[in-house]
Design an enzyme around this catalytic site. Structure first.
Site, PDB file in Angstrom:
ATOM      1  N   HIS A 161      24.523  49.261  45.357  1.00  0.00           N
ATOM      2  CA  HIS A 161      25.369  48.334  46.109  1.00  0.00           C
ATOM      3  C   HIS A 161      26.004  47.342  45.142  1.00  0.00           C
ATOM      4  O   HIS A 161      25.331  46.813  44.256  1.00  0.00           O
ATOM      5  CB  HIS A 161      24.511  47.594  47.142  1.00  0.00           C
ATOM      6  CG  HIS A 161      25.244  46.476  47.840  1.00  0.00           C
ATOM      7  ND1 HIS A 161      24.931  45.147  47.630  1.00  0.00           N
ATOM      8  CD2 HIS A 161      26.262  46.487  48.732  1.00  0.00           C
ATOM      9  CE1 HIS A 161      25.723  44.391  48.386  1.00  0.00           C
ATOM     10  NE2 HIS A 161      26.541  45.183  49.044  1.00  0.00           N
ATOM     11  N   ASN A 162      27.321  47.102  45.307  1.00  0.00           N
ATOM     12  CA  ASN A 162      28.029  46.155  44.429  1.00  0.00           C
ATOM     13  C   ASN A 162      27.611  46.364  42.969  1.00  0.00           C
ATOM     14  O   ASN A 162      27.158  45.443  42.289  1.00  0.00           O
ATOM     15  CB  ASN A 162      27.759  44.713  44.863  1.00  0.00           C
ATOM     16  CG  ASN A 162      28.488  44.367  46.155  1.00  0.00           C
ATOM     17  OD1 ASN A 162      29.237  45.171  46.697  1.00  0.00           O
ATOM     18  ND2 ASN A 162      28.273  43.168  46.658  1.00  0.00           N
ATOM     19  N   GLU A 205      29.345  51.681  43.829  1.00  0.00           N
ATOM     20  CA  GLU A 205      30.310  50.953  44.654  1.00  0.00           C
ATOM     21  C   GLU A 205      31.312  50.224  43.773  1.00  0.00           C
ATOM     22  O   GLU A 205      30.955  49.628  42.758  1.00  0.00           O
ATOM     23  CB  GLU A 205      29.601  49.956  45.566  1.00  0.00           C
ATOM     24  CG  GLU A 205      30.568  49.264  46.521  1.00  0.00           C
ATOM     25  CD  GLU A 205      29.882  48.385  47.543  1.00  0.00           C
ATOM     26  OE1 GLU A 205      30.560  47.986  48.514  1.00  0.00           O
ATOM     27  OE2 GLU A 205      28.689  48.078  47.373  1.00  0.00           O
ATOM     28  N   ASP A 258      34.448  47.496  44.443  1.00  0.00           N
ATOM     29  CA  ASP A 258      35.285  46.642  45.289  1.00  0.00           C
ATOM     30  C   ASP A 258      36.531  46.275  44.491  1.00  0.00           C
ATOM     31  O   ASP A 258      36.441  45.580  43.476  1.00  0.00           O
ATOM     32  CB  ASP A 258      34.538  45.370  45.687  1.00  0.00           C
ATOM     33  CG  ASP A 258      33.439  45.639  46.698  1.00  0.00           C
ATOM     34  OD1 ASP A 258      33.586  46.595  47.472  1.00  0.00           O
ATOM     35  OD2 ASP A 258      32.444  44.903  46.722  1.00  0.00           O
ATOM     36  N   HIS A 291      33.410  40.650  43.655  1.00  0.00           N
ATOM     37  CA  HIS A 291      32.980  40.441  45.036  1.00  0.00           C
ATOM     38  C   HIS A 291      33.935  39.455  45.680  1.00  0.00           C
ATOM     39  O   HIS A 291      33.910  38.264  45.365  1.00  0.00           O
ATOM     40  CB  HIS A 291      31.539  39.910  45.072  1.00  0.00           C
ATOM     41  CG  HIS A 291      30.900  40.038  46.409  1.00  0.00           C
ATOM     42  ND1 HIS A 291      29.772  39.351  46.776  1.00  0.00           N
ATOM     43  CD2 HIS A 291      31.229  40.791  47.489  1.00  0.00           C
ATOM     44  CE1 HIS A 291      29.432  39.664  48.012  1.00  0.00           C
ATOM     45  NE2 HIS A 291      30.307  40.538  48.459  1.00  0.00           N
ATOM     46  N   GLU A 315      35.961  50.400  47.909  1.00  0.00           N
ATOM     47  CA  GLU A 315      36.303  49.421  48.944  1.00  0.00           C
ATOM     48  C   GLU A 315      37.606  48.788  48.480  1.00  0.00           C
ATOM     49  O   GLU A 315      37.612  47.894  47.636  1.00  0.00           O
ATOM     50  CB  GLU A 315      35.191  48.381  49.093  1.00  0.00           C
ATOM     51  CG  GLU A 315      33.834  48.953  49.457  1.00  0.00           C
ATOM     52  CD  GLU A 315      33.817  49.594  50.844  1.00  0.00           C
ATOM     53  OE1 GLU A 315      34.696  49.229  51.659  1.00  0.00           O
ATOM     54  OE2 GLU A 315      32.955  50.433  51.096  1.00  0.00           O
TER      55      GLU A 315
END
Length: 796
Positions: free
Chosen positions: A305-306, A335, A337, A350, A384
């Site tokens: 995650h992230n 991941e 973003d 983030h 994302e």
């Protein structure tokens, strides 16, 4: 090997120059760059540093803590200083676990090469050491620490100090008697081999001696048949043959005469018990042993995650190092973003926080370099995307040009499949997970659905927006007078060619400068076309998914929503995950990058349970232990009852008995446990062992032994713990050694976690790991494991 190390230290020119020492620049940040004098110690295992050549020195790092050496061009920090410091003269020392890297810049390219070659040589030598060689080196390290005046000899006073450093509380008279027995030269000091004999007397394993004598007719040796009886009766190796027993004798018996006579001495027996063959983790489960030809949705997939964050979720640093570390741990789903960045270059961070930013193209380049160093099986990039049309095109360009042949850009055979491909079919391929345009009957665009992951974090991000204002950003809308671009559900060239005649490429959409309502981003066809098998869709209900979604579509769930669905409709979730992929991510409220227990989600068959891999702790121990099997390749085949779309399994209410077992664990003894606080010489641990089961809710349990007062060196417990396990296929077993503290919480010493299905029965050693998952050898605990089919009444 230890002798080979000593030989290299006296003959290798690089190592000789490193032992003389060199002045180099230590770089911590763009503003912290200071000269330090680095020198390799004479034992070849420690590097010390000082402010100047003859200044007061202190330890910098141990060779055993080093993972690898990188050149300056591969350093994120040094690259940012390329105009100030020459990259050719720089290099990076990368450590195991989650510790910060050490960036150094030498005075010349030649000096940098000396240190890079020399350090890598030492790392390779240490990595290739076997158990006995590591033990010899460990003893050498302790001798160096105990020999306070560094004269190559140890007085009894130095030995007493060393015993406290080694976690040993011992009667002074007894310690002195052992000292005198070892001092064969009667010099009043212990030198090399004398110290080894002192250590052997100190570490005599009475419990192993008793076990050895119970199978040995003369108490001196185990014959081939006696050893074979031990393997079959106690180690539960029912199919063990004389040939295998003979192979083990040849492998672990130290004396040539014993090997010739086909017998095992006490030293050989102990060597076997401490080896990988005597380990609790079944060696058969270490390589890739599972069927890798089933559809992707039939596997648990190691997920992050992230991934770009190496700290917290609010102000933490974003770094490509996060991707390197995740990939080297075997992570297969990363991941990313992505947001609009300056100069037309997308950035990764983030959103709506103060986390730092890195270039998207640097992330892609890092993935290209490290994707398949640990595992050949496919890597999934979970995108994302929050970018404008133009920067989405830039994203697509970077993915295509940097990844090249690694990027999966069409279905494997160019046709529409009826199920997901297997990890085997996707070897060394990188897949993009994200939003995708679809072919509708009216040839209309499908506007981007609300991002399921963003929906889950909406409340927490709204709370943050008052503190962190997002950058102004143009929002794009589709021009009504342009023709539409369409793609098929999966990008298949042969099918898309038939559609091309009906569609033309849309040019840049007009920008909306002022609007009361925030419009949705329009998805760029170039980026959409790179999403092949993993189209992100919002989850509405299990019924809706069955009726409207396809096998190549994947939904994301917040941990809160996923746990609620498991409680309310566990069996439906299991059936859903038998045909479609699911990704679960931590709550947006976990701003400290804490983790949730992945076991609860695996119980329902969720494939991608994303973890904050930068945060050590129980949850990551479970994750690391689960994916330690199957070659550490990042894919673990789910049990058959989680792969059946008609399965009746419900993790909240498993049918009893499923394949129930009774697990008996006798915790016997511990060996060379490390200190909790190494700065306190007089502090000695009071160890206890906690055993935990994680699985379906009815299996989750924990028990612990009593603590042993003031003995971290060779504590003895001799206690038996009993567990009932309804679903062993899903159960994880965790051993934790704690330092008992009656005033406050017990302190962590070490742990080891593994799947129950990978556990060996019999007398086994458990080699402990640190919080960061780094080996604490020779620290271990000695146990006896017995598995009985069915449930038994607790006799206690």
């Amino acid at each position: 090997m230890a002798s080979l190390l000593q030989d290299r230290l006296t003959t290798d020119q690089d190592l000789l120059l490193m032992q003389e020492g060199m002045l180099m620049r230590k770089v911590r940040s763009k503003s912290w760059k200071k000269l330090r004098y680095f020198r390799l110690q004479n034992d070849g295992m420690m590097v010390w540093h000082a402010r100047q050549a003859k200044g007061s020195a202190k330890p910098s790092f141990s060779i055993s803590d080093v993972d690898t050496i990188r050149n300056g061009h591969d350093s994120e920090l040094l690259r940012s200083l390329a105009e100030e410091l020459p990259l050719e003269q720089g290099f990076t020392v990368v450590f195991h676990g989650r510790g910060s890297n050490l960036d150094l810049v030498a005075n010349s390219v030649e000096e940098a090469q000396i240190w890079m070659r020399g350090l890598q040589l030492l790392v390779d030598l240490v990595t290739s050491m076997d158990h006995q060689e590591r033990l010899d080196q460990w003893l050498s390290d302790w001798f160096q620490r105990g020999d306070k005046n560094q004269d190559g000899k140890m007085t009894f006073q130095e030995v007493q100090r060393l015993l406290h450093l080694m976690n040993v509380e011992m009667d002074q008279e007894y310690a002195f008697s052992l000292f005198q027995e070892a001092d064969t030269s009667q010099s009043g000091t212990l030198e090399g081999e004398e110290f080894v004999q002192f250590y052997k007397a100190l570490t005599k394993r009475a419990e192993v001696q008793e076990l050895f004598e119970s199978f040995s007719a003369d108490g001196q040796k185990l014959t081939l048949l006696e050893f074979l009886d031990f393997l079959r009766e106690e180690q539960k190796e029912r199919g063990c043959t004389s040939d295998l027993a003979l192979e083990l004798i040849d492998r672990y018996e130290p004396s040539d005469s014993g090997k010739l006579r086909h017998v095992l001495s006490m030293d050989g027996f102990l060597s076997y018990l401490c080896s990988k063959d005597g380990d609790i983790f079944n060696p058969a489960c270490l390589p890739i042993y599972q069927d890798m030809t089933q559809p992707l949705n039939h596997y648990f997939i190691c997920s992050s995650h992230n991934t770009y964050l190496v700290g917290d979720q609010l102000c933490g640093q974003s770094s490509v190092e996060g991707y390197i570390r995740a990939l080297k741990r075997g992570c297969r789903c990363l991941e990313v973003d992505v947001w609009d960045g300056p100069n037309g270059e997308p950035v990764v961070y983030h959103g709506h926080t103060l986390t730092s930013r890195i270039l998207f193209k640097d992330v892609v380049a890092t993935v290209a370099q490290y994707a398949f160093q640990t595992s050949d099986y496919p890597v999934i990039l979970s995108l994302e995307t929050h970018c404008s049309w133009e920067q989405q095109q830039t994203m697509a360009q970077h993915l295509t040009e940097i990844l090249g042949e690694q990027l999966l850009s069409s279905t494997l055979d160019g046709l529409l499949p009826n199920q997901l491909p297997s990890p085997e079919e996707l070897r060394r391929k990188i897949l993009v997970k994200g939003k995708k345009l679809t072919f509708e009957e009216d040839l209309e665009y499908e506007e981007e659905e609300p991002d399921p992951e963003l929906e889950g974090e909406q409340e927490s991000e709204l709370a943050l927006e008052s503190q962190f204002e997002p950058e102004p950003q143009e929002q794009n809308l589709q021009s009504k007078d342009k023709k539409k671009v369409v793609t098929c559900p999966l990008f298949c060239p042969s099918i898309c060619c038939q559609i091309t005649a009906q569609a033309t490429t849309i040019s840049k959409p007009v920008s909306l400068l002022l609007s009361q309502q925030k419009p949705k981003l329009i998805l760029c066809p170039a980026l959409s076309s790179l999403v092949i098998y993993l189209k992100s869709v919002s989850f509405r209900s299990f019924t809706h998914s069955k009726e409207h979604y396809r096998f190549y579509e994947i939904s994301s769930f917040s941990e809160t929503k996923a746990k609620r669905l498991i409680k309310e409709a566990g069996n439906e979730f299991v059936q859903h995950n038998a045909w479609q992929l699911s990704r679960v991510y931590p709550s947006g409220l976990r701003t400290d990058s804490s983790n949730y227990n992945p076991q609860e989600l695996w119980n329902a068959g969720c494939q991608m349970v994303a973890m904050n891999m930068q945060t050590a702790g129980l949850e990551m121990d479970i994750c690391d232990g689960h994916f330690r099997q199957n070659g550490g390749c990042g894919y673990v085949l789910k049990p058959d009852f989680l792969r059946d779309a008609q399965s009746s399994f419900d993790p909240e209410r498993p049918i009893s008995p499923f394949k129930a077992q009774t697990l008996l664990i006798q915790v016997i003894s511990g060996q060379q446990l490390p200190k909790v606080d190494k700065t306190k010489e007089g502090s000695i641990v009071d160890p206890l062992v906690r055993v935990q089961i994680f699985g379906v809710r009815l299996d989750t349990a924990r028990q612990e032994t009593n603590y042993v007062d003031n003995n971290g060196f060779n504590p003895y417990w001799g206690q038996t713990l009993c567990f009932r396990v309804l679903v062993p296929e899903l159960a994880m077993l965790r051993f934790v050694v704690m330092d008992y503290d009656w005033k406050s919480r017990n302190d962590f010493i070490g742990q080891y976690t593994l799947p129950c299905i990978c556990m060996q029965q019999g007398y086994r050693h458990i080699h402990l790991l640190s919080k960061d998952g780094i080996s604490l050898r020779p620290a271990s605990i000695f146990v006896y494991i017995c598995i009985r089919e069915g449930l038994e009444e607790d006799e206690s």
